[in-house]
Design a protein around this motif. Structure first.
Motif, PDB file in Angstrom:
ATOM      1  N   PHE A   1      54.626 -21.634  82.819  1.00  0.00           N
ATOM      2  CA  PHE A   1      55.810 -20.984  83.390  1.00  0.00           C
ATOM      3  C   PHE A   1      56.787 -22.005  83.995  1.00  0.00           C
ATOM      4  N   LYS A   2      56.321 -23.226  84.244  1.00  0.00           N
ATOM      5  CA  LYS A   2      57.108 -24.210  84.986  1.00  0.00           C
ATOM      6  C   LYS A   2      58.465 -24.562  84.365  1.00  0.00           C
ATOM      7  N   PRO A   3      58.602 -24.615  83.033  1.00  0.00           N
ATOM      8  CA  PRO A   3      59.931 -24.929  82.494  1.00  0.00           C
ATOM      9  C   PRO A   3      61.037 -23.991  82.967  1.00  0.00           C
ATOM     10  N   PHE A   4      60.705 -22.726  83.207  1.00  0.00           N
ATOM     11  CA  PHE A   4      61.713 -21.799  83.709  1.00  0.00           C
ATOM     12  C   PHE A   4      62.115 -22.152  85.142  1.00  0.00           C
ATOM     13  N   VAL A   5      61.147 -22.638  85.914  1.00  0.00           N
ATOM     14  CA  VAL A   5      61.417 -23.050  87.296  1.00  0.00           C
ATOM     15  C   VAL A   5      62.370 -24.240  87.307  1.00  0.00           C
ATOM     16  N   TYR A   6      62.061 -25.235  86.489  1.00  0.00           N
ATOM     17  CA  TYR A   6      62.903 -26.432  86.474  1.00  0.00           C
ATOM     18  C   TYR A   6      64.272 -26.153  85.866  1.00  0.00           C
ATOM     19  N   ALA A   7      64.339 -25.235  84.904  1.00  0.00           N
ATOM     20  CA  ALA A   7      65.642 -24.867  84.351  1.00  0.00           C
ATOM     21  C   ALA A   7      66.524 -24.251  85.432  1.00  0.00           C
ATOM     22  N   ALA A   8      65.936 -23.413  86.292  1.00  0.00           N
ATOM     23  CA  ALA A   8      66.699 -22.831  87.397  1.00  0.00           C
ATOM     24  C   ALA A   8      67.175 -23.917  88.345  1.00  0.00           C
ATOM     25  N   ALA A   9      66.348 -24.942  88.551  1.00  0.00           N
ATOM     26  CA  ALA A   9      66.745 -26.053  89.419  1.00  0.00           C
ATOM     27  C   ALA A   9      67.868 -26.872  88.792  1.00  0.00           C
TER      28      ALA A   9
ATOM     29  N   SER B   1      60.857 -24.478  93.119  1.00  0.00           N
ATOM     30  CA  SER B   1      61.142 -23.036  93.152  1.00  0.00           C
ATOM     31  C   SER B   1      61.781 -22.647  94.478  1.00  0.00           C
ATOM     32  N   PHE B   2      61.388 -23.332  95.552  1.00  0.00           N
ATOM     33  CA  PHE B   2      62.008 -23.086  96.856  1.00  0.00           C
ATOM     34  C   PHE B   2      63.441 -23.610  96.870  1.00  0.00           C
ATOM     35  N   LEU B   3      63.627 -24.825  96.375  1.00  0.00           N
ATOM     36  CA  LEU B   3      64.956 -25.440  96.401  1.00  0.00           C
ATOM     37  C   LEU B   3      65.936 -24.702  95.487  1.00  0.00           C
ATOM     38  N   ALA B   4      65.456 -24.243  94.344  1.00  0.00           N
ATOM     39  CA  ALA B   4      66.331 -23.532  93.409  1.00  0.00           C
ATOM     40  C   ALA B   4      66.561 -22.088  93.837  1.00  0.00           C
ATOM     41  N   GLY B   5      65.629 -21.550  94.618  1.00  0.00           N
ATOM     42  CA  GLY B   5      65.703 -20.151  95.023  1.00  0.00           C
ATOM     43  C   GLY B   5      64.822 -19.313  94.127  1.00  0.00           C
ATOM     44  N   LEU B   6      63.772 -18.716  94.687  1.00  0.00           N
ATOM     45  CA  LEU B   6      62.826 -17.952  93.876  1.00  0.00           C
ATOM     46  C   LEU B   6      63.522 -16.815  93.131  1.00  0.00           C
ATOM     47  N   SER B   7      64.501 -16.181  93.765  1.00  0.00           N
ATOM     48  CA  SER B   7      65.216 -15.087  93.100  1.00  0.00           C
ATOM     49  C   SER B   7      65.953 -15.582  91.864  1.00  0.00           C
ATOM     50  N   ASN B   8      66.447 -16.821  91.914  1.00  0.00           N
ATOM     51  CA  ASN B   8      67.131 -17.386  90.749  1.00  0.00           C
ATOM     52  C   ASN B   8      66.153 -17.684  89.624  1.00  0.00           C
ATOM     53  N   VAL B   9      64.948 -18.119  89.989  1.00  0.00           N
ATOM     54  CA  VAL B   9      63.911 -18.358  88.983  1.00  0.00           C
ATOM     55  C   VAL B   9      63.561 -17.060  88.270  1.00  0.00           C
ATOM     56  N   ILE B  10      63.365 -16.000  89.048  1.00  0.00           N
ATOM     57  CA  ILE B  10      63.013 -14.697  88.473  1.00  0.00           C
ATOM     58  C   ILE B  10      64.129 -14.193  87.568  1.00  0.00           C
ATOM     59  N   GLU B  11      65.351 -14.294  88.048  1.00  0.00           N
ATOM     60  CA  GLU B  11      66.501 -13.818  87.268  1.00  0.00           C
ATOM     61  C   GLU B  11      66.628 -14.575  85.954  1.00  0.00           C
TER      62      GLU B  11
ATOM     63  N   ASN C   1      56.711  -7.920  85.362  1.00  0.00           N
ATOM     64  CA  ASN C   1      56.572  -6.470  85.499  1.00  0.00           C
ATOM     65  C   ASN C   1      56.403  -5.972  86.932  1.00  0.00           C
ATOM     66  N   GLN C   2      56.615  -6.843  87.921  1.00  0.00           N
ATOM     67  CA  GLN C   2      56.539  -6.427  89.318  1.00  0.00           C
ATOM     68  C   GLN C   2      57.924  -6.501  89.968  1.00  0.00           C
ATOM     69  N   PRO C   3      58.135  -5.770  91.071  1.00  0.00           N
ATOM     70  CA  PRO C   3      59.407  -5.897  91.788  1.00  0.00           C
ATOM     71  C   PRO C   3      59.598  -7.326  92.290  1.00  0.00           C
ATOM     72  N   ASP C   4      60.851  -7.708  92.477  1.00  0.00           N
ATOM     73  CA  ASP C   4      61.146  -9.090  92.869  1.00  0.00           C
ATOM     74  C   ASP C   4      60.393  -9.518  94.120  1.00  0.00           C
ATOM     75  N   ASP C   5      60.339  -8.617  95.108  1.00  0.00           N
ATOM     76  CA  ASP C   5      59.732  -9.007  96.383  1.00  0.00           C
ATOM     77  C   ASP C   5      58.200  -9.078  96.313  1.00  0.00           C
ATOM     78  N   TRP C   6      57.634  -8.745  95.155  1.00  0.00           N
ATOM     79  CA  TRP C   6      56.187  -8.865  94.988  1.00  0.00           C
ATOM     80  C   TRP C   6      55.790 -10.320  94.790  1.00  0.00           C
ATOM     81  N   TYR C   7      56.710 -11.109  94.235  1.00  0.00           N
ATOM     82  CA  TYR C   7      56.402 -12.496  93.879  1.00  0.00           C
ATOM     83  C   TYR C   7      56.650 -13.440  95.045  1.00  0.00           C
ATOM     84  N   GLY C   8      55.817 -14.458  95.123  1.00  0.00           N
ATOM     85  CA  GLY C   8      55.993 -15.521  96.097  1.00  0.00           C
ATOM     86  C   GLY C   8      56.187 -16.847  95.384  1.00  0.00           C
ATOM     87  N   LEU C   9      56.161 -17.933  96.143  1.00  0.00           N
ATOM     88  CA  LEU C   9      56.379 -19.252  95.556  1.00  0.00           C
ATOM     89  C   LEU C   9      55.305 -19.623  94.539  1.00  0.00           C
TER      90      LEU C   9
END
Length: 535
Positions: A104-112, A165-175, A185-193
């Protein structure tokens, strides 16, 4: 061949035309499946099936391959053996949500990267606690200290990924992940770092969609299985037509940065890891993932907190994206060695080698705006005059992330070369020297949870470079009046000498005594003499 794909097509048709029409209508279906690639997928799974089951504890595997340009499903193997009920072979794992681990990490770094970070950005891989209780660990239990994002992603380090994921913003990673087709498949606030290291279920088909979007330069990929449907009389009921326009969901420059990092074989760990993820004769990107969690209802063992459950390998060339999941359909754990590289990586490589055989090595599209800039490897910023030459590297940047700040990691002071202490007004010019001392600071220097571990790491690893605090006590007000008298006795003025050896003798008279005489030839230190005679 391709039973799970056939059933997938059947389900799509039944939803559209109804069961009766599907079974009695005499429909003729043309699909996207490439028979040669389908055979390659099933043969790769079968090749490693016994070893995966016996040595790694992974009884099952699934593979799906897409054309990144149009989303055509070229191969689909939902399990290694549809008819084997002991491994739940009839379950199509291509569509079953599982934990992706580090894939999943490439999506995190792409958001960053969208936020201005770059492959050169320095991150600190040190033990770090986030908030009150979350303290991730790396898969090997070690810490590498300061590393660029390029290495952090290629070596799959967990702590840097969580930081990003913290620096980029977790909501931006999810989006971003969702925009690329990865259904969380979970609500946004279900996910953590912990989402950054794969703590959120996803489907294999969606992960390949996301990776395919990197391959094609940022366009969303919608999987296609059916090209044409004809009735029994040959009338065309539907026929696939490429959409007039594609949906661009990721900046092409960011897609290129991800491609650049994931296809950099030299950045991957040497040995088996690099070998499995590198397709000979091709330019390919690749990433593994392993989901780990505590083993439940089992006899306690030292490995209970780090048991693999799902192994993943995903990767792509410019024209083909494929992903492999390996594990057990019933959710039972793998053996300790059953990580993504071993369980899924070997299947993925065998398929990719077969699928790309005879195909040219095609580079990923490089969009306008991409820049290559020399930066300090320690900070990712522009080099300063104090950045050592071996600490400067050329890196790739998006047009909007080209660094403008100069490396300020070095604290520069002027010292007295004789005493090694801070220079004073009495320190003569020839004895003065500017010296840079590197000081480690975290990505968030004002955050003690981030900064304190960095300072501790630097101390433990002997990298706590502190400038002197005491002042030059060799050159003082008192010594000003008793400067030494120096005379070169030999060679005498105007004499001729024979190179390469020149014997030099100095006569020195000093009230304060003499401890060392340095000889310079054209301003370059040639020799230091610490005992008389000063030859």
């Amino acid at each position: 061949v391709g039973i799970h794909f056939v059933l997938h097509v059947r389900e799509l048709l039944e939803q559209k035309y109804g069961k009766d029409m599907l079974e009695r209508g005499g429909l003729k279906i043309t699909t996207t499946l490439d028979l040669e690639l389908q055979k390659a997928a099933e043969e790769a799974a079968e090749h490693y099936a016994e070893d995966n089951a016996n040595r790694l504890g992974a009884n099952n595997s699934a593979l799906v391959a897409l054309d990144p340009e149009n989303g055509h499903i070229l191969a689909m193997s939902g399990s290694r053996d549809y008819w084997n009920d002991e491994i739940d072979g009839k379950v199509n794992m291509v569509f079953r949500p599982r934990l992706p681990g580090s894939s999943f990490k490439p999506f995190v770094y792409a958001a960053a990267f969208l936020k201005g970070y770059a492959p050169a950005t320095a991150l600190y891989d040190v033990s770090t606690q986030f908030g009150d209780s979350y303290k991730p660990e790396n898969f090997d239990g070690t810490y590498l200290g300061p590393i660029p994002i390029r290495k952090a992603l290629a070596h799959s380090r967990n702590i840097p990924a969580v930081k990003v994921s913290f620096l980029a913003g977790l909501s931006n990673v999810i989006e971003l992940a969702r925009s690329l087709g990865v259904e969380l498949n979970q609500p946004d606030d279900w996910y953590g770092l912990s989402l950054a290291i794969g703590a959120g279920e996803v489907k294999l088909i969606d992960m390949v969609r996301g990776y395919a979007a990197f391959a094609n330069g940022g366009y969303r990929v919608n999987p296609v299985a059916i090209l044409k449907v004809e009735d029994k009389n040959g009338n065309i009921l539907e026929e696939y037509e490429p959409p007039e326009s594609r949906q661009l969901v990721l900046d092409p420059q960011v897609a290129y940065l991800i491609n650049n990092v994931l296809s950099d074989a030299s950045a991957r760990p040497e040995g088996f890891w690099r070998d499995v993820l590198t397709i000979p004769g091709q330019i390919n990107a690749a990433k593994t993932g392993t989901s780990n969690k505590k083993k439940l209802n089992a006899t306690p063992s030292p490995d209970d907190d780090n048991v693999p459950f799902d192994g993943w390998t995903l990767g792509y060339t410019r024209r083909l994206a494929a992903g492999v999941w390996a594990g057990n359909a019933d959710g039972s754990p793998l053996k300790f060695q059953g990580d993504g590289l071993n369980a899924a990586g070997r299947v993925w490589k065998e398929f990719m080698v077969a699928a790309t055989r005879g195909k040219p090595a095609e580079p990923f599209d490089k969009p306008d705006g991409i820049r290559y800039v020399d930066v300090s490897k320690r900070s990712g910023k522009l080099p300063s005059e104090f950045t050592p030459a071996d600490e400067i590297a050329t890196e790739v940047f998006a047009s909007f992330s080209v660094p403008t700040e100069v490396d300020d990691s070095y604290q520069v002071v002027e010292i007295d070369k004789v005493s090694g202490k801070l220079a004073t007004e009495f320190t003569p010019k020839p004895a003065r020297e500017k010296k840079a001392f590197y000081r480690h600071h975290s990505e968030l220097p004002d955050n003690s949870q981030w900064e304190d571990p960095v300072r501790e790491w630097a101390k433990e690893n002997g990298q706590e470079e502190e400038p002197p605090t005491e002042y030059d006590d060799v050159h003082t007000a008192e010594s000003e009046g008793v400067k030494p008298e120096i005379r070169i006795v030999s060679p005498s003025p105007g004499s001729t000498v024979a190179l390469p050896y020149v014997g030099v003798v100095a006569d020195i008279d000093s009230a304060g005594g003499v401890t060392q005489v340095d000889y310079y030839w054209d301003d370059e230190l040639t020799e230091s003499v610490k005992t008389a005679p000063w030859r």
